[in-house]
Design an enzyme around this catalytic site. Structure first.
Site, PDB file in Angstrom:
ATOM      1  N   LYS A 115       0.810  -1.205   0.000  1.00  0.00           N
ATOM      2  CA  LYS A 115       0.000   0.000   0.000  1.00  0.00           C
ATOM      3  C   LYS A 115       0.849   1.263   0.000  1.00  0.00           C
ATOM      4  O   LYS A 115       0.502   2.258  -0.651  1.00  0.00           O
ATOM      5  CB  LYS A 115      -0.932  -0.008   1.212  1.00  0.00           C
ATOM      6  N   GLY A 163      -8.519  -6.542   3.859  1.00  0.00           N
ATOM      7  CA  GLY A 163      -9.617  -7.100   4.628  1.00  0.00           C
ATOM      8  C   GLY A 163      -9.681  -6.627   6.058  1.00  0.00           C
ATOM      9  O   GLY A 163     -10.250  -7.302   6.918  1.00  0.00           O
ATOM     10  N   GLY A 164      -9.074  -5.458   6.338  1.00  0.00           N
ATOM     11  CA  GLY A 164      -9.122  -4.913   7.682  1.00  0.00           C
ATOM     12  C   GLY A 164      -8.050  -5.436   8.611  1.00  0.00           C
ATOM     13  O   GLY A 164      -7.933  -4.978   9.755  1.00  0.00           O
ATOM     14  N   ARG A 298      -6.587  -7.696 -10.212  1.00  0.00           N
ATOM     15  CA  ARG A 298      -7.309  -8.928 -10.548  1.00  0.00           C
ATOM     16  C   ARG A 298      -8.761  -8.579 -10.827  1.00  0.00           C
ATOM     17  O   ARG A 298      -9.161  -7.416 -10.731  1.00  0.00           O
ATOM     18  CB  ARG A 298      -7.239  -9.913  -9.379  1.00  0.00           C
TER      19      ARG A 298
END
Length: 662
Positions: A115, A163-164, A298
């Site tokens: 990220k 996903g947190g 994706r």
């Protein structure tokens, strides 16, 4: 591309197989021991066992997947989503083996894999990013200084997270050090990387993502945006396209920024640029400011809503781009047609904190064939939801000419879905998309938490439900597909007593016994001020609608474990019939039967006991409710047909009493 190996399972594997076969491409499925009888295994041209049930011993083993490709002479690999779909080492290994990888270049996966690196690249490309720190210096002193510059509240996020996981909210400087340790520990455990970055916390964000596509000839387009703001614990629950409430200028700006991001990293194939919209910070035009969040290199789970509004097949686009072809359409040729909404149907129990539910699917029925409804599922009736994989049963997607009609179709499709064997979030999803605030487009990522109370199953019974249930009782229709149902539910016939009876069992609430009395051309219903004058119409399999004094009410009636449910927008009411009262032909009967399927929790009488009218006889648990069965007459217990713990079907004789008057 002659033969395509699908390095995945379940719903996405079946999805890829459908398109590949339509394009004349042979397919190879891979499967673990737990998936030996899975639908994707039977639908592919060939299938190869790659290991035991745990993904770490099967679907995540690169060597096993490449060996399967070699053994079957596959010349291409599609990674699907999840598992190894964004793993640069896997993409490189596939290409090093001389196979076509249906996905982006390795350098693009690498660039977007972390990220912090991704945000640095986006800054350089001129794509707006959330204010924060993405530096290499990970010392406590440097991160504390960065957090002070960003300001509180803020987020600590694992650079390799998703996903947190590895994410912590910090509201005060005194909490920072402990939150940092926790985020780093979780990042290391989940992703093998304890690096973090600091971001401004946007208090009322919308999650809007843009579908992009690029080819190796320098062409890049966007296929408009999707709103994925309805989330629970950072996991998407509902997705829709296009995003509601965006101005034309904001939609254009998001699309342009997404294409710029894809072009900056030399992208090829399908990708998604995810943005955060700050609902509390608007520009001079009134549009919320937006920031790049991350890129998924994706196909996304929610890609069907984009396919619906653009009339495209994104898997076909992926295959064509991977073969070296140009994009099938230019930006000018792409148009938005209507609106689409998708709900993720999971095997989980909303009443127990959404804990996963495992087991065999004894019954699985979808409303397939309805106009504008699409079901993408990885399981079939008789299959099993296991502990080893994601518990998603299906994606239920609906398309309509506008947002409201798409929502109506989705609610109807969810109401008509039947799942037996596991708990599901079906009713919760229907209540969620039928919620007034969602219908108004008032969405952000805090929606579910903010409306938690109103999303619980209500225990009241609205007047319109009473009226609709009454109409199902008095009949006036007899569709062949439901003849047996309405005979059992008590449809009107000649020469029966004029008074009708119907029981409603609301999920989570108490039984409501209704009496219906003719009043001219209408029926008077206990508890309603006005008589019911509507008429009931079948509009398709399981679907009914009633005109109640000019108000159109739609519902679904389904048979479930031998009983009949009236479903309206995620609310469930079991329709039963009670013994008529003393005014009716069978008044005074001492036969007590089960009004619906259930389990006997307690029995208080035995043959020979003397009982008074109203005395308790037994307790029947049905639809999560305890129903006390009492004596309708005074007399002697002649027969007890059940014992504690018995499972009983609707109509089973529970207790028979010989009346004192006999």
């Amino acid at each position: 591309m002659r033969k395509l190996l699908i390095a995945n399972r379940g719903e996405i594997a079946r999805r890829i197989i459908r398109t590949a076969h339509r394009m004349g491409i042979e397919t190879v499925a891979v499967y673990s021991e737990a998936d030996a009888d899975a639908p994707h295994v039977h639908e592919a041209g060939q299938a190869v066992l790659i290991g035991p049930a745990p993904a770490s011993e099967s679907y995540l083993l690169v060597d096993r997947l490449l060996d399967a490709a070699a053994r079957t002479n596959a010349d291409a690999v599609h990674p699907g989503y999840g598992f190894l779909s964004e793993n640069a080492k896997f993409a490189l290994a596939v290409r090093d083996a001389g196979l076509t990888f249906v996905g982006p270049p390795v350098k693009a996966i690498d660039a977007m894999g972390l990220k912090d690196t991704a945000k640095k690249l986006m800054k350089t490309a001129g794509v707006p990013v959330t204010p924060g720190y993405q530096g290499d210096d990970q010392s406590l002193a440097r991160l504390e200084a960065a957090s002070k510059a960003v300001g509180y509240p803020l987020l600590i996020k694992a650079v390799a997270g998703g996903g947190g996981k590895g994410m912590r909210r910090v509201d005060d400087p005194s909490e920072f050090a402990d939150a940092l340790v926790a985020a780093k520990r979780e990042g290391e455990k989940s992703f093998g990387n304890d690096g973090v970055m600091i971001e401004k916390l946007i208090l009322r964000p919308r999650h809007v993502e843009v579908q992009v596509f690029a080819d190796r000839h320098g062409n890049a387009v966007h296929l408009f945006e999707r709103d994925c703001s309805l989330q629970r614990r950072h996991q998407k629950v509902i997705e829709e396209a296009p995003a509601p409430g965006l101005s034309a200028s904001l939609r254009k700006a998001l699309g342009a920024a997404a294409v710029k991001a894809a072009t900056a990293i030399g992208y090829e194939g399908a990708g998604t640029i995810e943005f955060i919209l700050d609902c509390d910070d608007v520009d001079t035009t009134g549009d919320p400011k937006f920031y790049f969040m991350e890129m998924n290199t994706r196909l996304q789970v929610e890609h069907p809503v984009t396919e619906f509004i653009t009339g495209t097949d994104l898997v076909e686009w992926q295959i064509r781009v991977a073969r070296g072809e140009k994009l099938p359409m230019t930006q000018d040729q792409l148009r938005i047609e209507g609106h689409a909404v998708e709900a993720r149907l999971y095997a989980e129990d909303p009443e127990s904190g959404f804990l996963p539910s495992t087991g065999r699917l004894r019954q699985l029925v979808f409303p397939e064939g309805r106009p504008g409804v699409r079901i993408d599922s990885g399981v079939v009736e008789g299959g099993e939801i296991s502990i080893h994989y994601d518990p998603m049963i299906a994606k239920v997607i609906a398309h309509g000419a506008d947002r409201q009609s798409a929502i109506d179709r989705l609610v109807g499709a969810l109401d008509a879905t039947i799942v037996e064997g596991v708990r599901t979030n079906r009713a919760f999803l229907a209540r969620l998309v039928d919620h007034a605030a969602f219908r108004d487009g008032d969405v952000d990522t805090g929606f579910i938490a903010r409306h938690a109370e109103s999303l619980k199953p209500p225990t009241d019974i609205p007047d319109r439900v009473l009226a609709l249930a009454a109409l199902t009782r008095v009949g006036g229709y007899n569709p062949p597909s439901a003849q047996t149902m309405f005979e059992r539910a008590g449809a009107w016939r000649m020469n029966l007593p004029s008074r009708r009876h119907v029981d409603l069992f609301p999920e989570g609430g108490e039984k409501r016994a209704l009496s219906l009395t003719p009043e001219g051309a209408a029926y008077r219903i206990d508890g309603l001020d006005e008589p019911v004058t509507g008429a009931l119409f079948w509009t398709g399999p399981q679907s009914v609608e009633a005109d109640l004094g000019g108000e159109l009410v739609r519902a679904t009636i389904v048979e479930r474990d031998g009983s009949f449910e009236l479903r309206i927008g995620g609310r469930v009411f079991v329709i039963g019939t009670s013994a008529p009262d003393a005014e009716a032909a069978e008044g005074g009967s001492g036969r007590i039967t089960a009004p619906m399927p259930g389990r006997v929790l307690a029995v208080f009488v035995k043959p020979g006991d003397k009982v008074e009218a109203g005395a308790r006889l037994l307790v029947l648990e049905a639809m999560k409710m305890e129903n006390r069965m009492t004596a309708p007459v005074s007399g002697t217990v002649a027969k007890v047909g059940v014992a504690e713990g018995d499972q009983v079907a609707e109509g089973t004789l529970l207790v028979e009493i010989e009346s004192e008057d006999q």
